[in-house]
Design a protein around this motif. Structure first.
Motif, PDB file in Angstrom:
ATOM      1  N   ASP A 101       6.208 -28.930 -20.101  1.00  0.00           N
ATOM      2  CA  ASP A 101       6.828 -28.783 -18.665  1.00  0.00           C
ATOM      3  C   ASP A 101       7.467 -27.492 -18.377  1.00  0.00           C
ATOM      4  O   ASP A 101       8.132 -27.327 -17.349  1.00  0.00           O
ATOM      5  CB  ASP A 101       7.795 -29.916 -18.197  1.00  0.00           C
ATOM      6  CG  ASP A 101       9.028 -30.141 -19.145  1.00  0.00           C
ATOM      7  OD1 ASP A 101       9.117 -29.369 -19.768  1.00  0.00           O
ATOM      8  OD2 ASP A 101       9.601 -30.932 -18.948  1.00  0.00           O
ATOM      9  N   GLY A 102       7.430 -26.707 -19.401  1.00  0.00           N
ATOM     10  CA  GLY A 102       8.085 -25.157 -18.969  1.00  0.00           C
ATOM     11  C   GLY A 102       9.416 -25.203 -19.095  1.00  0.00           C
ATOM     12  O   GLY A 102      10.057 -24.190 -18.925  1.00  0.00           O
ATOM     13  N   THR A 103      10.004 -26.247 -19.664  1.00  0.00           N
ATOM     14  CA  THR A 103      11.688 -26.277 -19.970  1.00  0.00           C
ATOM     15  C   THR A 103      11.816 -25.824 -21.300  1.00  0.00           C
ATOM     16  O   THR A 103      11.336 -25.505 -22.476  1.00  0.00           O
ATOM     17  CB  THR A 103      12.059 -27.845 -19.875  1.00  0.00           C
ATOM     18  OG1 THR A 103      11.473 -28.572 -20.976  1.00  0.00           O
ATOM     19  CG2 THR A 103      11.984 -28.333 -18.262  1.00  0.00           C
ATOM     20  N   LEU A 104      13.293 -25.275 -21.415  1.00  0.00           N
ATOM     21  CA  LEU A 104      13.601 -24.797 -22.740  1.00  0.00           C
ATOM     22  C   LEU A 104      15.201 -25.081 -22.874  1.00  0.00           C
ATOM     23  O   LEU A 104      15.869 -25.032 -21.947  1.00  0.00           O
ATOM     24  CB  LEU A 104      13.580 -23.259 -22.842  1.00  0.00           C
ATOM     25  CG  LEU A 104      14.341 -22.810 -23.763  1.00  0.00           C
ATOM     26  CD1 LEU A 104      13.399 -22.967 -25.448  1.00  0.00           C
ATOM     27  CD2 LEU A 104      14.416 -21.104 -23.903  1.00  0.00           C
ATOM     28  N   GLY A 105      15.672 -25.748 -23.989  1.00  0.00           N
ATOM     29  CA  GLY A 105      17.133 -25.880 -24.310  1.00  0.00           C
ATOM     30  C   GLY A 105      17.739 -24.560 -24.793  1.00  0.00           C
ATOM     31  O   GLY A 105      17.274 -23.973 -25.717  1.00  0.00           O
ATOM     32  N   ILE A 106      18.851 -24.402 -24.207  1.00  0.00           N
ATOM     33  CA  ILE A 106      19.617 -23.058 -24.659  1.00  0.00           C
ATOM     34  C   ILE A 106      21.152 -23.521 -24.775  1.00  0.00           C
ATOM     35  O   ILE A 106      21.733 -24.109 -23.834  1.00  0.00           O
ATOM     36  CB  ILE A 106      19.653 -21.885 -23.546  1.00  0.00           C
ATOM     37  CG1 ILE A 106      18.202 -21.349 -23.477  1.00  0.00           C
ATOM     38  CG2 ILE A 106      20.485 -20.738 -23.905  1.00  0.00           C
ATOM     39  CD1 ILE A 106      18.023 -20.267 -22.429  1.00  0.00           C
ATOM     40  N   ARG A 107      21.646 -22.989 -25.966  1.00  0.00           N
ATOM     41  CA  ARG A 107      23.176 -23.111 -25.912  1.00  0.00           C
ATOM     42  C   ARG A 107      24.030 -21.695 -26.352  1.00  0.00           C
ATOM     43  O   ARG A 107      23.342 -21.050 -27.171  1.00  0.00           O
ATOM     44  CB  ARG A 107      23.394 -24.109 -27.246  1.00  0.00           C
ATOM     45  CG  ARG A 107      24.744 -24.626 -27.439  1.00  0.00           C
ATOM     46  CD  ARG A 107      25.244 -25.893 -28.104  1.00  0.00           C
ATOM     47  NE  ARG A 107      25.033 -25.600 -29.591  1.00  0.00           N
ATOM     48  CZ  ARG A 107      23.944 -25.996 -30.488  1.00  0.00           C
ATOM     49  NH1 ARG A 107      23.115 -26.970 -29.792  1.00  0.00           N
ATOM     50  NH2 ARG A 107      23.978 -25.983 -31.560  1.00  0.00           N
ATOM     51  N   VAL A 108      24.946 -21.653 -25.589  1.00  0.00           N
ATOM     52  CA  VAL A 108      25.714 -20.435 -25.899  1.00  0.00           C
ATOM     53  C   VAL A 108      26.575 -20.857 -26.985  1.00  0.00           C
ATOM     54  O   VAL A 108      27.516 -21.852 -26.657  1.00  0.00           O
ATOM     55  CB  VAL A 108      26.432 -19.814 -24.897  1.00  0.00           C
ATOM     56  CG1 VAL A 108      27.386 -18.697 -25.099  1.00  0.00           C
ATOM     57  CG2 VAL A 108      25.619 -19.744 -23.583  1.00  0.00           C
ATOM     58  N   THR A 109      26.370 -20.341 -28.193  1.00  0.00           N
ATOM     59  CA  THR A 109      27.473 -20.707 -29.305  1.00  0.00           C
ATOM     60  C   THR A 109      28.799 -19.728 -29.306  1.00  0.00           C
ATOM     61  O   THR A 109      28.581 -18.766 -29.206  1.00  0.00           O
ATOM     62  CB  THR A 109      26.842 -20.524 -30.561  1.00  0.00           C
ATOM     63  OG1 THR A 109      27.625 -21.151 -31.862  1.00  0.00           O
ATOM     64  CG2 THR A 109      26.255 -19.158 -30.837  1.00  0.00           C
ATOM     65  N   ARG A 110      29.714 -20.501 -29.473  1.00  0.00           N
ATOM     66  CA  ARG A 110      30.978 -19.750 -29.478  1.00  0.00           C
ATOM     67  C   ARG A 110      31.695 -19.878 -31.214  1.00  0.00           C
ATOM     68  O   ARG A 110      32.802 -19.466 -31.163  1.00  0.00           O
ATOM     69  CB  ARG A 110      32.263 -20.707 -28.719  1.00  0.00           C
ATOM     70  CG  ARG A 110      31.673 -20.411 -27.085  1.00  0.00           C
ATOM     71  CD  ARG A 110      32.906 -21.080 -26.433  1.00  0.00           C
ATOM     72  NE  ARG A 110      32.585 -20.837 -25.033  1.00  0.00           N
ATOM     73  CZ  ARG A 110      32.520 -21.671 -24.000  1.00  0.00           C
ATOM     74  NH1 ARG A 110      32.654 -23.115 -24.293  1.00  0.00           N
ATOM     75  NH2 ARG A 110      32.042 -21.399 -22.703  1.00  0.00           N
ATOM     76  N   GLU A 111      30.795 -20.496 -32.076  1.00  0.00           N
ATOM     77  CA  GLU A 111      31.203 -20.308 -33.395  1.00  0.00           C
ATOM     78  C   GLU A 111      31.042 -18.974 -33.929  1.00  0.00           C
ATOM     79  O   GLU A 111      29.639 -18.456 -33.760  1.00  0.00           O
ATOM     80  CB  GLU A 111      30.415 -21.584 -33.953  1.00  0.00           C
ATOM     81  CG  GLU A 111      30.635 -21.729 -35.349  1.00  0.00           C
ATOM     82  CD  GLU A 111      29.917 -20.464 -36.365  1.00  0.00           C
ATOM     83  OE1 GLU A 111      30.619 -20.298 -37.306  1.00  0.00           O
ATOM     84  OE2 GLU A 111      28.604 -20.617 -36.098  1.00  0.00           O
ATOM     85  N   LEU A 112      31.721 -18.371 -34.611  1.00  0.00           N
ATOM     86  CA  LEU A 112      31.582 -16.904 -34.875  1.00  0.00           C
ATOM     87  C   LEU A 112      30.533 -16.727 -35.811  1.00  0.00           C
ATOM     88  O   LEU A 112      29.868 -15.903 -35.441  1.00  0.00           O
ATOM     89  CB  LEU A 112      32.970 -16.580 -35.663  1.00  0.00           C
ATOM     90  CG  LEU A 112      33.046 -15.110 -35.997  1.00  0.00           C
ATOM     91  CD1 LEU A 112      33.096 -14.275 -34.770  1.00  0.00           C
ATOM     92  CD2 LEU A 112      34.533 -14.698 -36.712  1.00  0.00           C
ATOM     93  N   PHE A 113      30.252 -17.711 -36.801  1.00  0.00           N
ATOM     94  CA  PHE A 113      29.069 -17.134 -37.710  1.00  0.00           C
ATOM     95  C   PHE A 113      27.822 -16.991 -36.995  1.00  0.00           C
ATOM     96  O   PHE A 113      26.921 -16.033 -36.941  1.00  0.00           O
ATOM     97  CB  PHE A 113      29.093 -17.871 -38.770  1.00  0.00           C
ATOM     98  CG  PHE A 113      28.039 -17.534 -39.952  1.00  0.00           C
ATOM     99  CD1 PHE A 113      28.298 -16.669 -41.060  1.00  0.00           C
ATOM    100  CD2 PHE A 113      26.619 -18.091 -39.865  1.00  0.00           C
ATOM    101  CE1 PHE A 113      27.361 -16.177 -41.827  1.00  0.00           C
ATOM    102  CE2 PHE A 113      25.810 -17.467 -40.648  1.00  0.00           C
ATOM    103  CZ  PHE A 113      25.974 -16.837 -41.747  1.00  0.00           C
ATOM    104  N   GLY A 142      11.510 -23.426 -16.220  1.00  0.00           N
ATOM    105  CA  GLY A 142      11.015 -22.024 -15.981  1.00  0.00           C
ATOM    106  C   GLY A 142      11.364 -21.181 -17.205  1.00  0.00           C
ATOM    107  O   GLY A 142      11.833 -19.997 -16.930  1.00  0.00           O
ATOM    108  N   ALA A 143      10.987 -21.518 -18.295  1.00  0.00           N
ATOM    109  CA  ALA A 143      11.212 -20.318 -19.480  1.00  0.00           C
ATOM    110  C   ALA A 143      10.377 -19.537 -19.524  1.00  0.00           C
ATOM    111  O   ALA A 143       9.185 -19.716 -19.119  1.00  0.00           O
ATOM    112  CB  ALA A 143      11.112 -21.387 -20.998  1.00  0.00           C
ATOM    113  N   LYS A 144      10.765 -18.362 -19.998  1.00  0.00           N
ATOM    114  CA  LYS A 144       9.820 -17.080 -20.078  1.00  0.00           C
ATOM    115  C   LYS A 144      10.045 -16.244 -21.216  1.00  0.00           C
ATOM    116  O   LYS A 144      11.217 -16.582 -21.945  1.00  0.00           O
ATOM    117  CB  LYS A 144       9.976 -16.368 -18.574  1.00  0.00           C
ATOM    118  CG  LYS A 144      11.646 -15.623 -18.576  1.00  0.00           C
ATOM    119  CD  LYS A 144      11.638 -14.938 -17.342  1.00  0.00           C
ATOM    120  CE  LYS A 144      13.069 -14.232 -17.094  1.00  0.00           C
ATOM    121  NZ  LYS A 144      13.192 -13.443 -15.968  1.00  0.00           N
TER     122      LYS A 144
END
Length: 200
Positions: free
Chosen positions: A116-128, A104-106
């Motif tokens: 198929d409406g999907t999306l890969g997301i990553r929360v980055t913790r690397e400072l730059f 359900g990406a929007k």
């Protein structure tokens, strides 16, 4: 959900680099930048034309979706219709970079989202890369800095010179990092909370 608990200390050498990279992306340009894993090709993930340029540079079909980076899990809900509760636990407990593929990406261009409406997301913790996303206030496309079908560049020195010439800006920070980075783990998370490990 994650927030900056305090103002991070940004190395002076990075500040102008981040400013220039953000300015290029805001104008629809494409950058090469260090991430929490390998070096990546990036752009404003909400700009369909910029996304098209990334596919063109990668020599990759636009039917193969690319993931995006965000600076905080707070941003995820803006781009996913229903975030399963288990996602917050997975992000909080992750001890290494974790990409989650959501249904359900929007609010993003069609050429970035899978059929198929999907999306890969990553929360980055690397400072730059975190600061790039924070300053953009938008997700940033993150796809490995290589031509389609070729090995991912583990460090700056492994990036093809031709590829460097095709982007609008090449970040100067972290170029001397040793080739120790690896791609992230990938988990697919369905609306119902079903977890499927794609890559450990």
């Amino acid at each position: 959900m994650g927030k900056f608990s305090e103002t991070p200390v940004i190395p002076k050498a990075w500040q102008e680099d981040i400013r220039q990279a953000v300015e290029v992306m805001r104008q629809g340009g494409v950058i090469l930048y260090p991430t929490d894993t390998v070096w990546g090709i990036g752009c404003d993930a909400t700009n369909a034309e910029a996304v098209r340029k990334v596919y063109e540079i990668k020599r990759r079909e636009d039917t193969k979706a690319m993931l995006v980076l965000v600076d905080s899990d707070n941003r995820i809900q803006r781009y996913i219709q229903n975030v399963p509760n288990v996602a917050w636990d997975l992000i909080e407990c992750a001890d290494k970079p974790l990409t989650i593929i959501f249904d359900g990406a929007k609010n993003l261009p069609e050429n970035l989202i899978s059929e198929d409406g999907t999306l890969g997301i990553r929360v980055t913790r690397e400072l730059f890369s975190q600061q790039l996303c924070f300053r953009m206030s938008k997700p940033i496309v993150s796809t490995s800095a290589n031509f389609s079908g070729e090995p991912a560049a583990r460090c700056f020195d492994e990036i093809d010179e031709e590829l460097k010439s095709l982007v609008d800006y090449v970040c100067t920070s972290r170029r001397n990092d040793k080739p120790a980075s690896k791609p992230s783990s990938i988990i697919k998370l369905s609306d119902g909370g079903l977890v499927k490990i794609i890559r450990e």
